[in-house]
Design a protein around this motif. Sequence first.
Motif, short mmCIF file in Angstrom:
data_model
loop_
_atom_site.label_atom_id
_atom_site.label_comp_id
_atom_site.label_asym_id
_atom_site.label_seq_id
_atom_site.Cartn_x
_atom_site.Cartn_y
_atom_site.Cartn_z
N ILE A 7 -28.70 -12.73 -4.54
CA ILE A 7 -29.62 -12.68 -3.48
C ILE A 7 -28.60 -13.31 -2.70
CG2 ILE A 7 -31.70 -14.65 -3.00
CD1 ILE A 7 -32.09 -14.42 -5.67
N VAL A 8 -28.56 -13.11 -1.42
CA VAL A 8 -27.44 -13.87 -0.56
C VAL A 8 -28.55 -13.54 1.20
CG1 VAL A 8 -25.88 -13.24 0.93
CG2 VAL A 8 -26.19 -11.69 -0.79
N PRO A 9 -28.74 -15.64 1.44
CA PRO A 9 -29.47 -15.58 2.58
C PRO A 9 -27.96 -15.44 3.20
CG PRO A 9 -28.83 -17.47 0.10
CD PRO A 9 -28.42 -16.51 0.18
N VAL A 10 -28.68 -15.02 5.09
CA VAL A 10 -27.82 -14.32 5.67
C VAL A 10 -28.63 -15.12 7.51
CG1 VAL A 10 -27.05 -12.70 7.25
CG2 VAL A 10 -27.45 -12.42 4.70
N TYR A 11 -28.17 -16.04 7.63
CA TYR A 11 -28.84 -16.71 8.84
C TYR A 11 -27.09 -16.72 10.06
CZ TYR A 11 -29.87 -19.96 12.74
OH TYR A 11 -30.33 -20.39 14.27
N LEU A 36 -30.59 -8.85 0.36
CA LEU A 36 -30.27 -9.59 1.66
C LEU A 36 -31.26 -10.46 2.23
CD1 LEU A 36 -27.84 -7.10 2.79
CD2 LEU A 36 -27.40 -8.50 1.17
N VAL A 37 -31.22 -11.80 2.49
CA VAL A 37 -32.81 -12.18 3.14
C VAL A 37 -32.41 -12.79 4.23
CG1 VAL A 37 -34.60 -14.36 2.58
CG2 VAL A 37 -33.31 -13.06 0.99
N ASN A 38 -32.30 -11.86 5.53
CA ASN A 38 -32.12 -12.75 7.03
C ASN A 38 -32.96 -13.16 7.12
OD1 ASN A 38 -31.46 -12.90 9.94
ND2 ASN A 38 -33.13 -10.76 10.19
N ASP A 39 -32.88 -14.94 8.17
CA ASP A 39 -33.94 -16.06 7.64
C ASP A 39 -33.79 -15.97 9.57
OD1 ASP A 39 -34.39 -18.30 6.92
OD2 ASP A 39 -33.33 -19.44 7.28
N GLY A 40 -33.89 -15.07 10.00
CA GLY A 40 -34.45 -15.52 11.44
C GLY A 40 -33.45 -15.54 12.26
N SER A 41 -31.82 -14.59 11.80
CA SER A 41 -30.85 -14.26 12.86
C SER A 41 -30.80 -13.84 14.11
CB SER A 41 -29.75 -13.80 11.89
OG SER A 41 -29.22 -13.69 10.43
N THR A 42 -30.25 -15.20 14.99
CA THR A 42 -30.22 -14.08 16.30
C THR A 42 -29.20 -13.15 16.88
OG1 THR A 42 -29.87 -16.19 16.68
CG2 THR A 42 -32.09 -16.43 17.06
N ASP A 43 -28.47 -13.08 15.95
CA ASP A 43 -27.22 -12.42 15.99
C ASP A 43 -27.30 -10.80 16.32
OD1 ASP A 43 -26.76 -12.56 13.40
OD2 ASP A 43 -24.60 -13.66 13.42
N GLY A 44 -26.05 -10.23 16.07
CA GLY A 44 -26.73 -9.20 15.05
C GLY A 44 -26.30 -8.51 13.52
N SER A 45 -26.41 -9.91 12.84
CA SER A 45 -26.85 -9.97 11.53
C SER A 45 -27.41 -8.56 10.85
CB SER A 45 -27.05 -11.80 10.80
OG SER A 45 -26.02 -12.53 10.90
N ALA A 57 -28.65 2.40 -2.26
CA ALA A 57 -30.69 2.43 -2.53
C ALA A 57 -30.53 0.94 -3.13
CB ALA A 57 -30.64 3.62 -3.24
N ARG A 58 -29.20 -0.06 -3.99
CA ARG A 58 -29.67 -0.84 -4.27
C ARG A 58 -29.71 -2.37 -3.52
NH1 ARG A 58 -23.66 -0.89 -8.02
NH2 ARG A 58 -22.89 -0.34 -5.47
N ILE A 59 -29.70 -1.48 -2.13
CA ILE A 59 -29.64 -2.81 -1.64
C ILE A 59 -31.15 -2.97 -0.78
CG2 ILE A 59 -28.91 -4.42 0.64
CD1 ILE A 59 -26.65 -3.34 0.71
N LYS A 60 -31.63 -4.10 -1.07
CA LYS A 60 -33.04 -4.67 -0.39
C LYS A 60 -32.88 -5.45 0.64
CE LYS A 60 -36.92 -4.89 -2.57
NZ LYS A 60 -37.59 -6.32 -4.01
N VAL A 61 -33.02 -5.36 2.15
CA VAL A 61 -33.23 -6.47 2.84
C VAL A 61 -34.95 -7.05 3.40
CG1 VAL A 61 -32.87 -7.11 5.69
CG2 VAL A 61 -31.56 -5.28 4.60
N ILE A 62 -34.60 -8.28 3.13
CA ILE A 62 -36.63 -9.01 3.56
C ILE A 62 -35.86 -9.56 5.17
CG2 ILE A 62 -37.75 -11.19 2.95
CD1 ILE A 62 -36.39 -10.39 0.15
N HIS A 63 -36.94 -9.70 5.97
CA HIS A 63 -36.70 -9.97 7.29
C HIS A 63 -37.46 -11.44 7.38
CE1 HIS A 63 -33.60 -7.46 8.96
NE2 HIS A 63 -34.25 -6.34 8.22
N LYS A 64 -37.52 -11.98 7.92
CA LYS A 64 -38.54 -13.34 7.86
C LYS A 64 -38.30 -14.73 9.38
CE LYS A 64 -37.34 -16.75 3.93
NZ LYS A 64 -37.11 -17.99 6.13
N LYS A 65 -38.92 -14.78 9.72
CA LYS A 65 -38.49 -16.24 10.36
C LYS A 65 -37.63 -17.30 9.55
CE LYS A 65 -41.53 -19.91 13.22
NZ LYS A 65 -42.75 -19.61 13.25
N ASN A 66 -36.77 -18.47 10.54
CA ASN A 66 -36.16 -19.10 9.69
C ASN A 66 -37.50 -20.10 9.15
OD1 ASN A 66 -34.01 -21.65 10.27
ND2 ASN A 66 -32.97 -20.16 10.30
N GLY A 67 -36.13 -20.28 8.44
CA GLY A 67 -36.80 -21.62 7.54
C GLY A 67 -35.88 -21.59 6.49
#
Length: 356
Positions: A7-11, A36-45, A57-67
């Motif tokens: 699990i990789v939180p990304v901001y 990859l949990v995109n925690d509401g990034s505002t750059d190019g992440s 195919a082993r990679i899943k991305v979750i996009h969410k509001k920054n929390g």
Amino acid sequence: MDLVSIIVPVYNMERYVGLCVDSILAQTYSSIEIILVNDGSTDGSAGICERYKNQDARIKVIHKKNGGVSAARNDGIASCSGDWITFVDSDDYIAPEFIEKLHKGAKNKAEISACCCMVCFDDRDFEGHYFSSSNLYTDDKKELYLQMIREDSCRPDKRPVHAGIGIAWGKLYKRELLERASLSFDSRLSQMEDIIFNLRAALYTEGFNYIDEPLYYYRQFHRMLIKNNDYNEKFDAVYGKVTEKMMDFLEEASLLDDNEIMDVFYKESFFRIADTLKKCFLNKARKASTRERREAVRELSQRRANAYVIANASASIFKKRKIRLLLFMLKWKMYTLVVVTYRFSQGPTSNGRYKK
């Protein structure tokens, strides 16, 4: 072959997240899924995460509001399918054998397998940080608790030490442990949430295996968020709940009668009180009257856990006279005297805290 969820939180880490994911894809242990949990990034992440998902195919991305990182990790846990779970921060990276060696180290009774780290101060300056010799902790976990409460409490020699035992990264957790102990990260804590998580994980695990080998690369130079002496009105919010949560753990683990652990707890907790007064409530930059400052000192001192620390801590555990004096004044509720006469003039250490 066990599946390992990474699990990789990304901001806002477009500069580093590619190197992080590349190091995960280079693992010698192949049975992995990457969340990859995109925690509401505002750059190019976000775009970088999507490109990697399209490549493997082993990679899943979750996009969410920054929390915050805790909520991102919790979302990752809820979405993963692995038998084992590990966390990697998006600006860090791992050695190719990271998963393989941690998984191998988890044999027998271990439900947590941990390693030490290399601290990267820039792209060229590295320093190895260690805990102690490799060991499997089962029934006697006191050494772990001490290290988590205060990072330099258990040093068998003079090697540098980093609080890697209490931090979420650098570990492999058995999923069954997290479910059995109902473990999650407290999103209300903006600092030390992983230490509270790992204290409870250590309490409930059947075995904690430590590998004295730096397999995790931790970037430190850009993370010094609150380690200066400047006025910070949010400092109390950052550390205000930590002592309460740590005391909750000590009660849950029936450790309030352990003098060695409690002295470490008292010492670290009182420095949080002193730092809060210095950087927040009594800072010269704060616009407040003497009465308002006195009330802030009183309120801080009378919180349940802080009051317990002030009442039970012995001045003998502190080396500096001004810290002893502060403890004395708070014990006797001399709040106005604290405001008027105690100016926290003691020189701070390099990380902004009082010398111990």
